[in-house]
Design an enzyme around this catalytic site. Structure first.
Site, PDB file in Angstrom:
ATOM      1  CG  ASP A  25      -2.236   0.664   1.009  1.00  0.00           C
ATOM      2  OD1 ASP A  25      -2.269   1.897   1.158  1.00  0.00           O
ATOM      3  OD2 ASP A  25      -3.228  -0.012   0.696  1.00  0.00           O
ATOM      4  CB  SER A  53      -8.914  -0.486   1.507  1.00  0.00           C
ATOM      5  OG  SER A  53      -9.331   0.735   2.077  1.00  0.00           O
ATOM      6  CG  HIS A 102      -5.205   3.656   2.313  1.00  0.00           C
ATOM      7  ND1 HIS A 102      -4.909   2.434   1.741  1.00  0.00           N
ATOM      8  CD2 HIS A 102      -6.567   3.731   2.352  1.00  0.00           C
ATOM      9  CE1 HIS A 102      -6.041   1.804   1.440  1.00  0.00           C
ATOM     10  NE2 HIS A 102      -7.059   2.572   1.804  1.00  0.00           N
TER      11      HIS A 102
END
Length: 401
Positions: A162, A348, A195
């Site tokens: 990520d 996610s 994130h």
């Protein structure tokens, strides 16, 4: 001469034979109470019972009684004057009904004061993390019950492919193993977006450490792999390299909270990792569409949709029978940049929950194929199952039993 009625009873139960209902002292199954059912069905060592003889019975008489019952004597608990006994025919495949019948007969034996199964116990694990109250998902997916069975293993690595991970975050720093940055091509996979750090915390934050929140696999470790820049964009080459790097460096679970166009390179990277033994969890995206997304739709990915607190699909989540499961993906509280915490939503975040569960299952020495089948087989068939997803919403406790 003492009666050999209980040993006959045990063998009869195992062979499926009917036992007399008029024998003095016998309790018929049709008269069972809720308490009797609970006693028979509670987790216990098969075939083992703790009995307390009446005080007037001497040692020789106790021994004779056990012999006539057909029981093996395993241990004397001196302080409580109890005997641990075992009926060998019940050691395997005893049903609750058989256990209940044996209990009833023992309770009615004139020499026995009381009897109970050799119950199984486990530590009751509730983390002390102060943010636990903001993590609604743990109760819905039965994580607390699952943690009483396993909290994972430090030998299991979950790779977060990520934006990287804030590796010095106080709720993550003790879990980090070496990763790689495929954006800047160095070993410092530090997150500048947030994130990846958020997903890492959901999957495997440090737990029961009086800091922040809990992670679904408390003992699993985390591999930071940066394939997206601080604006959240990255290349196919970086993603493919991130997946293969994780597989080559011991990751048992690879979290892919990302998506884009179908690609042979991407599918080959997924297949490579799967063939290396990794389990790949993949977000289905937030398009509110039934159109398959990639890499989630590849056969060796495990596609995950997002559900909310009331077990309903979140408005933006992708869906379809090609999707395997739903997992919590609305208002998820987890780790963030600068040592902080925040709440975000999306498929996610749902995928990170499944990665944590996969880490628990990998800690039980299950293969990637076994993990895939287990998560599906034990999912709860909430509303939308068969339409929005094929298996249901994940159930941690059921999966790790």
């Amino acid at each position: 001469m003492k009666r050999l009625w209980l040993s006959t009873l045990v063998v009869g139960c195992l062979l499926g034979l009917a036992t007399p209902t008029n024998t003095a002292g016998q309790t018929r199954l049709k008269e069972k109470t809720p308490e009797q059912l609970a006693e028979a069905e509670a987790p216990a060592v098969a075939g083992q019972y703790l009995i307390k003889f009446k005080p007037a019975l001497n040692t020789a008489s106790r021994s004779t009684t056990l012999k006539n019952l057909g029981a093996d004597h395993l241990q004397h608990l001196a302080s409580l004057d109890l005997e641990l006994i075992e009926f060998a025919p019940l050691k395997q495949n005893a049903t609750p009904e058989q256990t209940e019948r044996v209990l009833a007969e023992l309770k009615n034996h004139p020499a026995i004061e009381y009897v109970e199964p050799n119950y199984l116990y486990a530590p009751l694990y509730t983390p002390n993390d102060p943010g636990l109250g903001q993590q609604w998902a743990w109760g819905v997916i039965k994580a607390y019950d699952g943690w009483n069975i396993t909290q994972g293993s430090s030998s299991v690595i979950i790779a977060i492919v990520d934006t990287g991970i804030q590796t010095n975050h106080p709720d993550l720093d003790a879990k980090i193993v070496a990763g790689y940055d495929f954006v800047d091509n160095d070993t410092n996979a530090m997150d500048g977006n947030g994130h990846g750090t958020h997903l890492a915390g959901t999957a495997a934050a440090e737990t029961n450490n009086s800091t922040g929140g809990a992670g679904l696999c408390p003992n699993c470790r985390l591999m930071p792999i940066r394939v997206f820049n601080n604006n959240g964009s990255g290349t196919l080459a970086a993603v493919a390299q991130g997946i293969t790097f994780a597989a080559n460096n011991g990751a048992k679970v690879i979290n892919l909270g990302l998506g884009g166009s179908a690609s042979t390179t991407l599918q080959n990277a997924v297949n490579y990792a799967w063939n290396k033994g990794a389990f790949l969890t993949c977000a289905v995206g937030g398009s509110n569409s039934g159109t398959p997304t990639y890499p989630a739709a590849y056969p060796n990915c495990f596609p995950v949709a997002a559900s909310g607190k009331t077990d309903i699909k979140t408005p933006s989540s992708g869906y379809g029978t090609w999707v395997k499961v739903a997992a919590p993906g609305a208002s998820i509280y987890s780790t963030w940049l600068n040592g902080g915490y925040t709440t975000i939503s999306g498929t996610s975040t749902a995928t990170a929950h499944v990665s944590g569960l996969a880490g628990l299952l990998a800690s039980q020495n299950r293969t990637n194929a076994q993990i895939r089948d287990r998560i599906c087989a034990t999912a709860d068939p909430i509303a939308g199952t068969g339409t929005y997803w094929s298996c249901g919403r994940i159930n941690v406790y059921a999966a790790v039993q």
